[in-house]
Scaffold this motif. Structure first.
Motif, mmCIF file in Angstrom:
data_model
loop_
_atom_site.group_PDB
_atom_site.id
_atom_site.type_symbol
_atom_site.label_atom_id
_atom_site.label_comp_id
_atom_site.label_asym_id
_atom_site.label_seq_id
_atom_site.Cartn_x
_atom_site.Cartn_y
_atom_site.Cartn_z
ATOM 1 N N PRO A 164 0.780 -1.236 0.000
ATOM 2 C CA PRO A 164 0.000 0.000 0.000
ATOM 3 C C PRO A 164 0.817 1.294 0.000
ATOM 4 O O PRO A 164 0.257 2.368 -0.204
ATOM 5 C CB PRO A 164 -0.773 -0.106 1.311
ATOM 6 C CG PRO A 164 0.204 -0.798 2.220
ATOM 7 C CD PRO A 164 0.879 -1.816 1.332
ATOM 8 N N ILE A 165 2.139 1.222 0.223
ATOM 9 C CA ILE A 165 2.947 2.437 0.354
ATOM 10 C C ILE A 165 3.419 2.891 -1.023
ATOM 11 O O ILE A 165 4.045 2.130 -1.758
ATOM 12 C CB ILE A 165 4.154 2.195 1.288
ATOM 13 C CG1 ILE A 165 3.684 1.769 2.676
ATOM 14 C CG2 ILE A 165 5.027 3.451 1.378
ATOM 15 C CD1 ILE A 165 4.798 1.301 3.605
ATOM 16 N N GLN A 166 3.108 4.121 -1.346
ATOM 17 C CA GLN A 166 3.537 4.683 -2.621
ATOM 18 C C GLN A 166 5.059 4.800 -2.636
ATOM 19 O O GLN A 166 5.660 5.274 -1.672
ATOM 20 C CB GLN A 166 2.914 6.063 -2.841
ATOM 21 C CG GLN A 166 1.417 6.030 -2.995
ATOM 22 C CD GLN A 166 1.017 5.274 -4.247
ATOM 23 O OE1 GLN A 166 1.500 5.538 -5.340
ATOM 24 N NE2 GLN A 166 0.118 4.329 -4.092
ATOM 25 N N VAL A 167 5.681 4.355 -3.718
ATOM 26 C CA VAL A 167 7.139 4.394 -3.810
ATOM 27 C C VAL A 167 7.614 5.842 -3.902
ATOM 28 O O VAL A 167 7.011 6.665 -4.584
ATOM 29 C CB VAL A 167 7.652 3.544 -4.995
ATOM 30 C CG1 VAL A 167 7.328 4.182 -6.331
ATOM 31 C CG2 VAL A 167 9.139 3.271 -4.864
ATOM 32 N N SER A 168 8.673 6.131 -3.158
ATOM 33 C CA SER A 168 9.251 7.469 -3.136
ATOM 34 C C SER A 168 10.276 7.613 -4.254
ATOM 35 O O SER A 168 11.070 6.700 -4.477
ATOM 36 C CB SER A 168 9.937 7.702 -1.782
ATOM 37 O OG SER A 168 10.529 8.975 -1.730
ATOM 38 N N PRO A 169 10.270 8.742 -4.951
ATOM 39 C CA PRO A 169 11.306 8.957 -5.959
ATOM 40 C C PRO A 169 12.688 8.984 -5.295
ATOM 41 O O PRO A 169 12.826 9.435 -4.162
ATOM 42 C CB PRO A 169 10.973 10.330 -6.549
ATOM 43 C CG PRO A 169 9.604 10.657 -6.086
ATOM 44 C CD PRO A 169 9.351 9.862 -4.852
ATOM 45 N N TRP A 181 3.776 14.662 -1.879
ATOM 46 C CA TRP A 181 2.478 14.614 -1.217
ATOM 47 C C TRP A 181 1.860 13.220 -1.310
ATOM 48 O O TRP A 181 1.320 12.700 -0.342
ATOM 49 C CB TRP A 181 1.546 15.659 -1.818
ATOM 50 C CG TRP A 181 0.183 15.648 -1.230
ATOM 51 C CD1 TRP A 181 -0.982 15.358 -1.867
ATOM 52 C CD2 TRP A 181 -0.175 15.902 0.124
ATOM 53 N NE1 TRP A 181 -2.044 15.421 -1.010
ATOM 54 C CE2 TRP A 181 -1.570 15.755 0.234
ATOM 55 C CE3 TRP A 181 0.548 16.238 1.265
ATOM 56 C CZ2 TRP A 181 -2.250 15.933 1.436
ATOM 57 C CZ3 TRP A 181 -0.136 16.416 2.459
ATOM 58 C CH2 TRP A 181 -1.513 16.264 2.528
ATOM 59 N N ARG A 182 1.961 12.579 -2.467
ATOM 60 C CA ARG A 182 1.422 11.230 -2.676
ATOM 61 C C ARG A 182 2.108 10.229 -1.737
ATOM 62 O O ARG A 182 1.446 9.419 -1.087
ATOM 63 C CB ARG A 182 1.634 10.843 -4.144
ATOM 64 C CG ARG A 182 1.204 9.454 -4.526
ATOM 65 C CD ARG A 182 1.482 9.156 -6.006
ATOM 66 N NE ARG A 182 2.774 9.570 -6.505
ATOM 67 C CZ ARG A 182 3.920 8.895 -6.319
ATOM 68 N NH1 ARG A 182 3.924 7.776 -5.661
ATOM 69 N NH2 ARG A 182 5.052 9.352 -6.822
ATOM 70 N N VAL A 183 3.419 10.300 -1.647
ATOM 71 C CA VAL A 183 4.180 9.388 -0.790
ATOM 72 C C VAL A 183 3.872 9.647 0.683
ATOM 73 O O VAL A 183 3.581 8.713 1.446
ATOM 74 C CB VAL A 183 5.705 9.535 -1.052
ATOM 75 C CG1 VAL A 183 6.519 8.771 -0.019
ATOM 76 C CG2 VAL A 183 6.042 9.075 -2.460
ATOM 77 N N LEU A 184 3.923 10.890 1.098
ATOM 78 C CA LEU A 184 3.696 11.218 2.509
ATOM 79 C C LEU A 184 2.274 10.882 2.955
ATOM 80 O O LEU A 184 2.061 10.452 4.097
ATOM 81 C CB LEU A 184 4.025 12.692 2.771
ATOM 82 C CG LEU A 184 5.500 13.046 2.620
ATOM 83 C CD1 LEU A 184 5.705 14.542 2.748
ATOM 84 C CD2 LEU A 184 6.358 12.280 3.614
ATOM 85 N N ARG A 185 1.318 11.057 2.067
ATOM 86 C CA ARG A 185 -0.067 10.709 2.393
ATOM 87 C C ARG A 185 -0.201 9.205 2.627
ATOM 88 O O ARG A 185 -0.816 8.766 3.599
ATOM 89 C CB ARG A 185 -0.996 11.183 1.274
ATOM 90 C CG ARG A 185 -2.450 11.189 1.657
ATOM 91 C CD ARG A 185 -3.326 11.831 0.592
ATOM 92 N NE ARG A 185 -3.084 11.220 -0.706
ATOM 93 C CZ ARG A 185 -2.877 11.905 -1.833
ATOM 94 N NH1 ARG A 185 -2.892 13.213 -1.835
ATOM 95 N NH2 ARG A 185 -2.661 11.273 -2.965
ATOM 96 N N SER A 186 0.409 8.392 1.774
ATOM 97 C CA SER A 186 0.313 6.938 1.969
ATOM 98 C C SER A 186 1.093 6.500 3.199
ATOM 99 O O SER A 186 0.654 5.610 3.931
ATOM 100 C CB SER A 186 0.767 6.173 0.719
ATOM 101 O OG SER A 186 2.163 6.155 0.580
#
Length: 183
Positions: A133-138, A150-155
């Protein structure tokens, strides 16, 4: 990979849970640093190391073996600097091992990358968990900005932050109930 924030939060939470009675914050900071440490392997990109190599990103540095080596070296160093005081205990080793190993666990729960070489150097296969469920961080500070950040930190707030807060809260309730029960 998960972001440095998610890794550090999980490491600090493990410190709080495993060493709650000590003057905790230095150990929590060390655990947070151990949880971030495996991503030092990104230096390899600048040196021409391919992502999928043994020394590549999410390779050997993310393995269980590396976590054991890091914990052992740190506990020995702490014991040496403290001149053999009991600070270099088994419990501290467990904390540092789990904090370092937690890095691979979070990365195996992300939505991208090549997976984690948990058993490196003994087995080169890379793994993801079925639950990701965790969005991969660039990779790279300059790419971690704006909508991607924002997408990564939100997940991570949902899948790392909330469980960490629940664990801290549960430990606090448990300790309060224990103190009230012993009166």
């Amino acid at each position: 990979m998960a972001s440095v924030f998610g890794h550090a939060l999980l490491g600090a939470t493990l410190g709080k849970l495993l060493l709650p009675s000590r003057p905790g914050w230095p150990w929590w900071l060390l655990a947070a640093a151990c949880a971030v440490l495996p991503d030092a392997d990104v230096v390899g990109f600048k040196l021409g190391v391919a992502y999928a190599d043994l020394w590549g990103h999410r390779g050997l540095s993310h393995s269980v073996a590396a976590a054991a080596v890091v914990a052992t070296i740190l506990v020995l160093l702490i014991g040496w600097f403290r001149r053999g005081q009991h600070a270099a205990s088994g419990r501290l080793w467990v904390l540092l091992f789990l904090a370092t190993a937690s890095h691979g666990v979070l990365d195996a729960m992300t939505t991208g990358g090549l997976g984690v070489a948990f058993w490196s150097p003994f087995a080169p296969e890379r793994y993801f968990f079925g639950f990701r469920p965790i969005q991969v961080s660039p990779i790279g500070v300059s790419r971690f900005a704006g909508a991607a950040a924002w997408r990564v930190l939100r997940s991570e707030a949902l899948w790392v932050g909330m469980p960490c807060l629940l664990l801290w809260w549960s430990q606090s309730l448990w300790r309060t109930a224990g103190r009230q029960g012993s009166r």
